[in-house]
Design a protein around this motif. Structure first.
Motif, PDB file in Angstrom:
ATOM      1  N   GLU A 160       0.869  -1.184   0.000  1.00 42.03           N
ATOM      2  CA  GLU A 160       0.000   0.000   0.000  1.00 42.03           C
ATOM      3  C   GLU A 160       0.901   1.227   0.000  1.00 42.03           C
ATOM      4  O   GLU A 160       1.071   1.910   1.011  1.00 42.03           O
ATOM      5  N   GLU A 161       1.498   1.473  -1.170  1.00 46.28           N
ATOM      6  CA  GLU A 161       2.546   2.488  -1.283  1.00 46.28           C
ATOM      7  C   GLU A 161       2.324   3.321  -2.537  1.00 46.28           C
ATOM      8  O   GLU A 161       2.828   2.999  -3.620  1.00 46.28           O
ATOM      9  N   PRO A 162       1.549   4.422  -2.424  1.00 49.47           N
ATOM     10  CA  PRO A 162       1.284   5.255  -3.610  1.00 49.47           C
ATOM     11  C   PRO A 162       2.532   5.909  -4.182  1.00 49.47           C
ATOM     12  O   PRO A 162       2.534   6.323  -5.342  1.00 49.47           O
ATOM     13  N   ARG A 163       3.598   5.989  -3.395  1.00 53.14           N
ATOM     14  CA  ARG A 163       4.815   6.637  -3.898  1.00 53.14           C
ATOM     15  C   ARG A 163       5.485   5.850  -5.020  1.00 53.14           C
ATOM     16  O   ARG A 163       6.384   6.385  -5.691  1.00 53.14           O
ATOM     17  N   ILE A 164       5.059   4.605  -5.250  1.00 51.26           N
ATOM     18  CA  ILE A 164       5.630   3.888  -6.398  1.00 51.26           C
ATOM     19  C   ILE A 164       5.348   4.635  -7.687  1.00 51.26           C
ATOM     20  O   ILE A 164       6.123   4.541  -8.648  1.00 51.26           O
ATOM     21  N   HIS A 165       4.256   5.410  -7.725  1.00 54.42           N
ATOM     22  CA  HIS A 165       3.908   6.138  -8.941  1.00 54.42           C
ATOM     23  C   HIS A 165       4.834   7.329  -9.189  1.00 54.42           C
ATOM     24  O   HIS A 165       4.782   7.928 -10.264  1.00 54.42           O
ATOM     25  N   LYS A 215      -3.662  22.343 -12.107  1.00 56.06           N
ATOM     26  CA  LYS A 215      -3.671  21.376 -13.190  1.00 56.06           C
ATOM     27  C   LYS A 215      -2.532  20.402 -12.923  1.00 56.06           C
ATOM     28  O   LYS A 215      -1.364  20.796 -12.948  1.00 56.06           O
ATOM     29  N   VAL A 216      -2.874  19.154 -12.644  1.00 55.64           N
ATOM     30  CA  VAL A 216      -1.866  18.221 -12.149  1.00 55.64           C
ATOM     31  C   VAL A 216      -1.668  17.061 -13.126  1.00 55.64           C
ATOM     32  O   VAL A 216      -2.400  16.898 -14.102  1.00 55.64           O
ATOM     33  N   PHE A 222      -5.026   8.407 -13.227  1.00 58.15           N
ATOM     34  CA  PHE A 222      -4.863   6.992 -13.543  1.00 58.15           C
ATOM     35  C   PHE A 222      -5.088   6.118 -12.303  1.00 58.15           C
ATOM     36  O   PHE A 222      -5.647   5.029 -12.392  1.00 58.15           O
ATOM     37  N   TYR A 223      -4.618   6.601 -11.143  1.00 63.74           N
ATOM     38  CA  TYR A 223      -4.627   5.785  -9.918  1.00 63.74           C
ATOM     39  C   TYR A 223      -5.216   6.553  -8.736  1.00 63.74           C
ATOM     40  O   TYR A 223      -4.599   6.631  -7.667  1.00 63.74           O
ATOM     41  N   TYR A 254      -6.466  17.818 -15.169  1.00 62.73           N
ATOM     42  CA  TYR A 254      -5.309  16.972 -15.431  1.00 62.73           C
ATOM     43  C   TYR A 254      -4.627  17.356 -16.748  1.00 62.73           C
ATOM     44  O   TYR A 254      -5.284  17.620 -17.753  1.00 62.73           O
ATOM     45  N   MET A 255      -3.308  17.362 -16.709  1.00 59.48           N
ATOM     46  CA  MET A 255      -2.508  17.718 -17.867  1.00 59.48           C
ATOM     47  C   MET A 255      -2.528  16.584 -18.891  1.00 59.48           C
ATOM     48  O   MET A 255      -2.635  15.412 -18.536  1.00 59.48           O
ATOM     49  N   GLU A 256      -2.434  16.960 -20.137  1.00 59.43           N
ATOM     50  CA  GLU A 256      -2.336  15.948 -21.191  1.00 59.43           C
ATOM     51  C   GLU A 256      -1.014  15.200 -21.044  1.00 59.43           C
ATOM     52  O   GLU A 256       0.035  15.806 -20.821  1.00 59.43           O
ATOM     53  N   TYR A 257      -1.061  13.893 -21.173  1.00 55.93           N
ATOM     54  CA  TYR A 257       0.142  13.080 -20.983  1.00 55.93           C
ATOM     55  C   TYR A 257       0.990  13.089 -22.247  1.00 55.93           C
ATOM     56  O   TYR A 257       0.504  12.818 -23.346  1.00 55.93           O
ATOM     57  N   ASP A 258       2.259  13.416 -22.076  1.00 54.44           N
ATOM     58  CA  ASP A 258       3.202  13.470 -23.189  1.00 54.44           C
ATOM     59  C   ASP A 258       3.947  12.135 -23.255  1.00 54.44           C
ATOM     60  O   ASP A 258       4.776  11.831 -22.394  1.00 54.44           O
ATOM     61  N   TRP A 259       3.666  11.341 -24.293  1.00 55.28           N
ATOM     62  CA  TRP A 259       4.260  10.025 -24.426  1.00 55.28           C
ATOM     63  C   TRP A 259       5.555  10.021 -25.261  1.00 55.28           C
ATOM     64  O   TRP A 259       6.098   8.955 -25.580  1.00 55.28           O
ATOM     65  N   ALA A 260       6.070  11.196 -25.608  1.00 55.39           N
ATOM     66  CA  ALA A 260       7.342  11.268 -26.333  1.00 55.39           C
ATOM     67  C   ALA A 260       8.440  10.641 -25.464  1.00 55.39           C
ATOM     68  O   ALA A 260       8.438  10.755 -24.233  1.00 55.39           O
ATOM     69  N   LEU A 261       9.379   9.982 -26.107  1.00 56.57           N
ATOM     70  CA  LEU A 261      10.441   9.275 -25.397  1.00 56.57           C
ATOM     71  C   LEU A 261      11.288  10.241 -24.571  1.00 56.57           C
ATOM     72  O   LEU A 261      11.647  11.329 -25.041  1.00 56.57           O
TER      73      LEU A 261
END
Length: 265
Positions: A160-165, A215-216, A222-223, A254-261
């Motif tokens: 039970e460890e939210p810090r994994i995120h 705006k986070v 997601f979680y 919520y901010m748009e997720y940037d999936w660029a490498l």
């Protein structure tokens, strides 16, 4: 009548495909606890050296360097393969093992196909079914696992460890930064807290003003339940680490997720 066998074949194929997708999705609700009888607590020094060498202070990754040094990375992953946690390991040893495993296998998956523009290019678009995170390429013990197995079925179920995120890095710009040192049992709490502070105070990940309507990161969407355990809230998690506090009842977007490498340039 001559079309009946063909229709039955199409129906069977469709049914099989649907069953496979459903099974792929449902499996992530089943906890997983791969262990070994004689696994030794892992020395993460080799992974630490690679991170120091190929990850900068901003968490950006030299994937070309990792690819050229893949023998060293594979050597570390072999150590993980041969030393699954045992019931004698403490929680810190086990969680450090799984966080490092997730991040190291993510690097391996990327460099196998590098150069790429996004890790999402390596799989399909059906979440928990056929994405890159659903590919069984992680050899641990005698079985193969997915990145989602490590996150959804092991870490999120056992700890039970939210810090994994703040520590698991999906090779994308909007992910938390890849720490340029390995996680260790001895320093795990301090390392996770530092990751939390770095993540929350990074304006490219979280925009905390105005405090009534920040705006986070989309990670919080997601979680959400992970951050709300023990009668907590996302706002409380933010304020635990943020220099700029938000209102306890702040309306979050919520901010748009940037999936660029997350590649060094």
């Amino acid at each position: 009548m001559r079309f009946l066998p063909r229709l039955l074949l199409f129906a069977l194929l469709a049914f099989t495909s649907a069953c496979q997708s459903a099974c792929s999705y449902v499996r992530y609700f089943i906890p997983l606890n791969p262990t070994s009888k004689n696994g030794q607590p892992v020395d993460h020094t080799a992974w630490n050296g690679l991170l120091k060498k190929y990850v900068d202070s901003r968490g950006m990754v030299n994937y070309a360097g990792f690819k050229a040094d893949s023998a060293a990375l594979n050597g570390y992953l072999t150590v993980l393969r041969d030393n699954l946690p045992t019931d004698k390991w403490n929680d810190q040893q086990r969680l450090a093992y799984w966080i490092n495993a997730y991040n190291a296998f993510t690097i391996q998956r990327v460099i196998r196909a590098y150069p790429i523009k996004s890790i999402k290019d390596l799989g399909g678009d059906k979440t928990l079914v056929n994405t890159v995170w659903d590919q069984r390429f992680i050899q641990l013990g005698d079985e193969k696992f997915t990145l989602n197995d490590l996150e959804q079925r092991i870490m999120r179920k056992q700890f039970e460890e939210p810090r994994i995120h703040f520590a698991l890095v999906c090779a994308a710009m909007s992910c938390p930064k890849l720490r340029n040192e390995a996680y260790t049992a001895e320093r795990l709490t301090a390392q996770l807290d530092e990751q939390g502070r770095d993540f929350m105070n990074d304006p490219t990940k979280n925009q905390l003003t105005p405090p009534a309507s920040p705006k986070v990161s989309a990670i919080f969407s997601f979680y959400p339940k992970d951050f709300e355990k023990n009668k907590g809230s996302i706002q409380q998690t933010i304020n635990r680490y943020a220099t700029q506090k938000v209102n306890p009842d702040a309306a979050l977007s919520y901010m748009e997720y940037d999936w660029a490498l997350n590649v060094q340039k």
